[in-house]
Design an enzyme around this catalytic site. Structure first.
Site, PDB file in Angstrom:
ATOM      1  N   ASP A  99       0.782  -1.234   0.000  1.00  0.00           N
ATOM      2  CA  ASP A  99       0.000   0.000   0.000  1.00  0.00           C
ATOM      3  C   ASP A  99       0.817   1.288   0.000  1.00  0.00           C
ATOM      4  OD1 ASP A  99       1.095   0.032   2.525  1.00  0.00           O
ATOM      5  OD2 ASP A  99      -0.784  -0.338   3.580  1.00  0.00           O
ATOM      6  N   GLU A 121      -0.086  -9.005  -1.300  1.00  0.00           N
ATOM      7  CA  GLU A 121      -0.809  -8.474  -0.139  1.00  0.00           C
ATOM      8  C   GLU A 121      -1.957  -7.579  -0.604  1.00  0.00           C
ATOM      9  OE1 GLU A 121       1.048  -7.340   4.006  1.00  0.00           O
ATOM     10  OE2 GLU A 121       0.331  -5.488   3.068  1.00  0.00           O
ATOM     11  N   GLU A 135      -2.341   5.098   2.632  1.00  0.00           N
ATOM     12  CA  GLU A 135      -2.228   3.685   2.262  1.00  0.00           C
ATOM     13  C   GLU A 135      -3.535   3.067   1.753  1.00  0.00           C
ATOM     14  OE1 GLU A 135       1.218   4.570   4.936  1.00  0.00           O
ATOM     15  OE2 GLU A 135      -0.926   5.030   4.984  1.00  0.00           O
ATOM     16  N   HIS A 212       4.235   5.766  15.050  1.00  0.00           N
ATOM     17  CA  HIS A 212       4.786   6.822  14.205  1.00  0.00           C
ATOM     18  C   HIS A 212       3.902   7.182  13.012  1.00  0.00           C
ATOM     19  CE1 HIS A 212       6.272   3.093  12.216  1.00  0.00           C
ATOM     20  NE2 HIS A 212       5.929   3.774  11.131  1.00  0.00           N
ATOM     21  N   ARG A 214       1.255   8.725  10.349  1.00  0.00           N
ATOM     22  CA  ARG A 214       0.848  10.114  10.103  1.00  0.00           C
ATOM     23  C   ARG A 214      -0.371  10.509  10.917  1.00  0.00           C
ATOM     24  NH1 ARG A 214       2.468   8.594   4.945  1.00  0.00           N
ATOM     25  NH2 ARG A 214       3.957   9.972   3.916  1.00  0.00           N
ATOM     26  N   HIS A 245      10.925   6.413  15.667  1.00  0.00           N
ATOM     27  CA  HIS A 245      11.075   6.796  14.260  1.00  0.00           C
ATOM     28  C   HIS A 245      11.864   8.095  14.159  1.00  0.00           C
ATOM     29  CE1 HIS A 245       9.904   7.769  10.103  1.00  0.00           C
ATOM     30  NE2 HIS A 245       9.528   6.508   9.990  1.00  0.00           N
TER      31      HIS A 245
END
Length: 387
Positions: A99, A121, A135, A212, A214, A245
């Site tokens: 994604d 996937e 994604e 982490h 968004r 991250h």
């Protein structure tokens, strides 16, 4: 002798690399395809770690990563650069994974070149285009382009069929993430990270944390950090390990809130073998990652998902994963329930992992053999255990 079909695998991030590595190895091992590897390096350092671990040497490295890169910028650079690769190589199929922006842009470039696309996937959905962002839409747009879909589970298969994808173009394979664990998790593993080498996994209950995404930046991440601080203060036998991250929007709040809290260990991002073996030796996992929702249950570790939704509902149904959001008190109470109640913990730890048996790559190669008429036998689908 017939010329071998050329398969080009394209990926750009660490999670993609982890999941594509066993498939690349399986393609090479089959000896029936000319297998080429292209990396966009949407993530540079973290990607290179995985390539080194799995001993994968890319044939093409687009090296597109820029400081302060935007989604539009990544899309533009992938499209422009991979067009040259496709024109030079003229593969019979492009394989993409999951994604990411690399996935969508590479698929679009292949479509423009009229080259078939295989989507590894495929079929995961939250049905909310902004969660996870970007994604969810990357994955849906890739499905519109793809010619063959490798769905990890029957639920993913159903999502694709409901969107009008031809069932004959879908293969249920299991998830290649489980294949990767077979080579990375070792009983006698010695951590590369110095802190992990010294951690008392037998005498303490270790909680592995990643956060982490968004959508969790800002107040949600602050809530998560405050929850971790409360958990550490309430449980003297708990050690929290949080690989942080490198994004400054993650680094600052995490270090401001958790930097001096006893038994909370903030470490730099760790390479994949360290992460897999950390999960394997931990008591439970708190994460907003998608991949860890698949990997940790395969290791018998309960997962509390620091999001309000998941594109992996199979694990929730199976009981290995619980979606708890980011509210501070909710994170504390749900974690405490597993720390305080052995029965609740054991139910999650011993639930059936719905994501695979370590043979997903083998099934994808078999599906490609069937696609290119190297065999008349359609591969048997992965059958999930009942739960």
């Amino acid at each position: 002798m017939n010329k071998k079909h050329v398969i080009l695998t394209v990926f750009g991030t660490r999670p993609e690399a982890i999941k594509m590595a066993p498939l690349i190895k399986a393609l090479f091992a089959s000896g029936e395809f000319t297998t080429k590897v292209c990396v966009t390096a949407q993530h540079r350092e973290m990607l290179d770690q995985v390539l080194d671990i799995f001993d994968i040497n890319p044939d093409y490295d687009l090296n597109i990563m820029k400081k302060g890169q935007t989604l539009a910028g990544i899309t533009k650079l992938v499209l422009e650069n991979i067009e040259k690769v496709l024109d030079h190589l003229k593969p019979d199929m492009v394989l993409v994974h999951g994604d990411t922006t690399t996935t969508f842009a590479a698929s679009l470039a292949a479509f423009y070149a009229k080259i078939p696309v295989g989507h590894v996937e495929a079929g995961l959905r939250t049905f909310d285009k902004y969660f996870p962002y970007p994604e969810e839409i990357n994955r849906k747009l890739t499905a519109c382009i793809a010619d063959i879909h490798f769905a990890p589970t029957s639920s993913n298969y159903n999502n694709l069929v409901n969107e009008g994808i031809d069932p004959e173009a879908i293969h249920i394979t299991g998830n290649t993430a489980i294949d990767a664990l077979k080579t990375t998790v070792l009983n006698d593993y010695r951590f590369k990270d110095a802190l992990l080498r010294e951690l008392d996994f037998s005498g303490k209950r270790v909680i592995a944390v990643t956060a982490h995404r968004r959508e969790n930046l800002g107040e949600p991440l602050i809530d998560i950090c405050n929850a971790l601080k409360k958990i550490a203060k309430c449980y003297s036998d708990v050690e929290i390990v949080y690989p942080v991250h490198l994004n400054p929007a993650v680094q600052k709040p995490v270090k401001d809130i958790l930097g001096n809290i006893p038994r909370i260990h903030l470490i730099n991002p760790i390479q994949v073998q360290d992460m897999h073996n950390l999960m394997s030796r931990s008591y439970l996992v708190l994460t907003d990652s998608g991949g860890l929702q698949e990997e940790a249950p395969a290791l018998g570790k309960p997962v509390l998902v620091l999001r309000n939704e998941t594109e992996r509902p199979e694990a929730v149904k199976a009981g290995t994963v619980k979606v708890i959001g980011t509210n501070c008190e909710k994170v504390v109470s749900e974690t405490a329930a597993l720390l305080d109640n052995e029965d609740d913990y054991q139910k999650m730890a011993h639930s059936v992992n719905p994501y695979g048996d370590g043979r997903a790559s083998e099934r994808i190669v078999a599906a490609l053999r069937y696609r290119f008429r190297l065999t008349e036998n359609k591969p048997e689908p992965f059958k999930q255990a009942s739960y």
